[in-house]
Design an enzyme around this catalytic site. Structure first.
Site, PDB file in Angstrom:
ATOM      1  CG  HIS A 188      -2.171  -0.896   0.832  1.00 56.55           C
ATOM      2  ND1 HIS A 188      -2.242  -2.199   1.229  1.00 56.55           N
ATOM      3  CD2 HIS A 188      -3.268  -0.665   0.071  1.00 56.55           C
ATOM      4  CE1 HIS A 188      -3.352  -2.738   0.745  1.00 56.55           C
ATOM      5  NE2 HIS A 188      -3.991  -1.829   0.040  1.00 56.55           N
ATOM      6  NE  ARG A 295      -6.251   0.976  -2.185  1.00 51.85           N
ATOM      7  CZ  ARG A 295      -5.865   1.021  -3.471  1.00 51.85           C
ATOM      8  NH1 ARG A 295      -5.792   2.152  -4.106  1.00 51.85           N
ATOM      9  NH2 ARG A 295      -5.541  -0.099  -4.109  1.00 51.85           N
ATOM     10  NE  ARG A 331     -11.085  -0.813  -0.327  1.00 53.52           N
ATOM     11  CZ  ARG A 331      -9.870  -1.170  -0.722  1.00 53.52           C
ATOM     12  NH1 ARG A 331      -9.725  -2.118  -1.633  1.00 53.52           N
ATOM     13  NH2 ARG A 331      -8.806  -0.579  -0.245  1.00 53.52           N
ATOM     14  CD  GLU A 430     -10.322  -7.000  -2.699  1.00 55.87           C
ATOM     15  OE1 GLU A 430      -9.289  -6.321  -2.697  1.00 55.87           O
ATOM     16  OE2 GLU A 430     -11.154  -6.960  -1.766  1.00 55.87           O
ATOM     17  CG  ASN A 453      -3.559  -4.421  -6.167  1.00 55.65           C
ATOM     18  OD1 ASN A 453      -3.176  -4.475  -7.325  1.00 55.65           O
ATOM     19  ND2 ASN A 453      -3.989  -3.301  -5.609  1.00 55.65           N
ATOM     20  CG  ASP A 454      -6.067  -8.098  -1.567  1.00 56.34           C
ATOM     21  OD1 ASP A 454      -5.004  -8.501  -1.060  1.00 56.34           O
ATOM     22  OD2 ASP A 454      -6.668  -7.096  -1.159  1.00 56.34           O
ATOM     23  NE  ARG A 464      -1.578  -6.006  -1.780  1.00 59.50           N
ATOM     24  CZ  ARG A 464      -2.698  -5.282  -1.875  1.00 59.50           C
ATOM     25  NH1 ARG A 464      -3.883  -5.857  -1.716  1.00 59.50           N
ATOM     26  NH2 ARG A 464      -2.646  -4.010  -2.139  1.00 59.50           N
ATOM     27  CB  CYS A 501     -10.428  -0.624  -8.611  1.00 55.96           C
ATOM     28  SG  CYS A 501     -10.807  -1.850  -7.374  1.00 55.96           S
TER      29      CYS A 501
HETATM   30  C1  PEP Z   1      -6.872  -4.801  -4.749  1.00 55.43           C
HETATM   31  O1  PEP Z   1      -6.733  -5.682  -3.902  1.00 55.43           O
HETATM   32  O2  PEP Z   1      -6.573  -4.934  -5.956  1.00 55.43           O
HETATM   33  C2  PEP Z   1      -7.402  -3.481  -4.351  1.00 55.43           C
HETATM   34  C3  PEP Z   1      -7.731  -2.575  -5.250  1.00 55.43           C
HETATM   35  O3  PEP Z   1      -7.490  -3.209  -3.018  1.00 55.43           O
HETATM   36  P1  PEP Z   1      -6.214  -2.889  -2.084  1.00 55.43           P
HETATM   37  O4  PEP Z   1      -5.001  -2.765  -2.987  1.00 55.43           O
HETATM   38  O5  PEP Z   1      -6.490  -1.652  -1.351  1.00 55.43           O
HETATM   39  O6  PEP Z   1      -6.149  -4.105  -1.229  1.00 55.43           O
HETATM   40 MG    MG Z   2      -7.624  -5.440  -1.930  1.00 58.62          MG
END
Ligand code: PEP
Ligand code: MG
Length: 556
Positions: A188, A295, A331, A430, A453-454, A464, A501
């Site tokens: 993050h 976020r 979110r 996710e 990402n998740d 990650r 996203c």
């Molecule tokens: C993701 O997981 O792709 C996402 C957009 O949420 P975050 O990166 O905040 O976990």
């Molecule tokens: Mg996420």
């Protein structure tokens, strides 16, 4: 001159002075002192010095960023004279016999408590200022500089790594670039830097040594290089490259107001991801179609207690108004894993990424969840808001979350509070489980947004956050692309829409694939909106679609 090489996490070239982020510096010990009068004098001198620092800061900020931005330091100066602050501190020194740094820390705690307990927005904001001012006095007493609050000029900030709660505190304009010795591209912190448009180089290793504190550096966030003490020629070369980058950015501005339409007429929405109210200005400046991901947890990370309904309402309303009727997807709280706040008193977990996080916390704590939903619904009267639940794995979670949302709506109706009754409800895709039951989930919601990402982390079983696993973290893995197609077909069959996203949305090499799959919205960091629009406007999708879909050869 020395060159450090790492990984470019957020593009851009800047030059400035490097400062190390000190978080361990304020280790205050409780002691009793022999000479109380002398200790009181020591406190007085620290206050004077803090006042002088703030005057300088006020002047330089007014010059660089304008008078309005400098007002904060004027207020901090006034706090140094605050009667309660002086009474509590001096009483602890004179009557308690304690050392000045302990007395200041105690006074700070008491004042912060009073301000946060007040429940008043303005007072609660002041709590952060009290912390900042007392941190300044404490660090002077300890003979140390500390944290971002102590940067006396906009600087390049270095550390082994930054926690999201630390990055959430950065003031825009103060941090020129971020450098870390560790860190992962999908953390993050890296995402934060990209969202804010702050150049960042991570994974610089042991070369990023504290002995470099105070040196001048040039940071190239795209190449992942840091030049320490650049010689005249090198500096000139980088400045020339920066002008080229600026010229490119300027040219992209010609795309403002144009459609995200391919040469053969296929369109896709390009929205922005934000972490706070100020980021919405970046989204507007870059002509985003809306906010694809707000976020909201960053509002929680910035505070020492959970933000109440009023302060959340104000944040969502501000963003809704700034976006002027364009859709803003909020979110709901995605705390947990690397995004931790002390005040929720969550247990330490063996596997936090698989632990109590996101929607799981909200379903366990409906009190917290309801406050957020009330704030979002109330703010919906001032723009076009949508609600999105993160980390969904099972159908019952969506049903339960929707039930709580419905109860909030009923409450608001009973109270006669205005809200938009057409607020869309969506979920993040996710987890692989969500993809595999996307047909069932699609029947419950208006939209999906894929958090790649998740989804990558959980599909490929790759943490990650772990920088050593980056070569295994392939968000463009065929498994992920097939999942996108499965989810897109499910939601389209039910008349809904689908966005991406996660960071993969900005990968322009895949834009044509996303469009062939039928993705309706791509949501990226604000400064990636126009480059993505440029790519889209040069694409032909229809002729490539059969070949692209055939290459995915999914199970559909
Ligand atoms: C993701 O997981 O792709 C996402 C957009 O949420 P975050 O990166 O905040 O976990
Ligand atoms: Mg996420």
């Amino acid at each position: 001159m020395e060159i450090l090489r790492g990984k470019g996490a957020s593009g851009g070239i800047v030059s400035g002075v490097m400062r190390f982020y000190k978080r361990e510096g304020l280790d205050v010990q409780k002691r009793t002192v022999e000479d109380r009068a002398k200790e009181k004098e020591r406190f007085g001198r620290a206050r004077e010095l803090a006042g002088a620092q703030l005057s300088e800061l006020m002047e330089s900020t007014a010059q660089k960023l304008g008078k309005e931005n400098a007002q904060l330091f004027e207020m901090h100066q006034m706090m140094l004279e605050d009667a309660d602050f002086l009474d509590i501190t001096e009483d602890l020194i004179t009557n308690g016999g304690f050392n000045a740094e302990y007395a200041v820390q105690e006074a700070s705690k008491q004042l912060v408590q009073i301000l946060t307990d007040s429940g008043d927005d303005y007072m609660m904001e002041r709590a952060a200022d009290v912390k900042d001012v007392t941190r300044r006095v404490t660090s002077i007493l300890l003979g140390k500089s500390s944290g971002v609050g102590q940067l006396d000029e906009p600087s390049v900030l270095a550390s082994n790594d930054f926690a999201p709660s630390e990055t959430a505190e950065f003031e825009p304009g103060k941090v020129l670039a971020l450098l870390t010795s560790g860190g992962a591209l999908n953390s993050h912190t890296a995402i934060f830097a990209r969202t804010m448009g702050i150049p960042a180089v991570i994974g610089l290793g042991a070369g990023l040594d504290e002995k470099l504190d105070g040196m001048s550096v040039v940071v190239d966030g795209s190449a992942g290089t840091v030049i320490v003490n650049p010689d005249g020629g090198t500096l000139e070369e980088y400045l020339r490259r920066r002008s080229e980058e600026d010229a490119k950015k300027e040219k992209l501005k010609a795309l403002i107001g144009l459609e995200n339409k391919t040469l053969d007429g296929v369109t896709v929405e390009v929205c922005a991801n934000i972490g706070g109210v100020d980021d919405a200005d970046l989204a507007v400046r870059n002509d985003a179609c809306g906010i694809g991901l707000f976020r909201s947890e960053f509002l929680f990370l910035q505070n020492s207690s959970a933000p109440d309904e009023e302060s959340q309402f104000k944040a969502y309303k501000d963003v809704a108004e700034k976006m002027g009727g364009k859709r803003v997807v909020v979110r709901t709280l995605d705390i947990g894993a690397d995004k931790q706040v002390d005040y929720l008193n969550l247990d330490k977990e063996e596997n936090p990424a698989l632990g109590l996080r996101a929607i799981r916390i909200c379903l366990n704590r409906p009190d917290l969840f309801k406050i957020q939903l009330r704030a979002i619904y109330r703010a919906s009267a001032f723009g076009k808001l949508a609600i999105m639940f993160p980390m969904i794995a099972s159908l019952w979670e969506v049903k339960k979350a929707k039930e709580i949302a419905a109860s909030v709506r009923r409450e608001l109706i009973a109270e006669g509070v205005k809200f938009d009754e057409t607020v869309e409800i969506g979920i993040m895709i996710e987890t692989p489980a969500a993809v595999m039951i996307s047909d069932l989930l699609a029947a419950e919601v208006d939209f999906f947004s894929v958090g790649t990402n998740d989804l990558t982390q959980y599909t490929l079983a790759v943490d990650r956050q772990n920088e050593k696993l980056e070569r295994f973290f392939a968000a463009d893995h065929p498994a992920l692309l097939r999942m996108l197609k499965i989810a897109a077909d499910s939601i389209h069959r039910n008349g809904g829409w689908i966005g991406i996203c996660g960071e993969l949305a900005a990968n322009t090499a895949l834009t044509v694939t996303f469009m062939a799959i039928g993705i309706d919205e791509l949501s990226v960091a604000p400064n990636q909106v126009l480059p993505l629009r440029e790519t889209i406007r040069g694409l032909q999708v229809s002729s490539l679609k059969p070949e692209i879909l055939d290459s995915l050869k999914g199970l559909w």
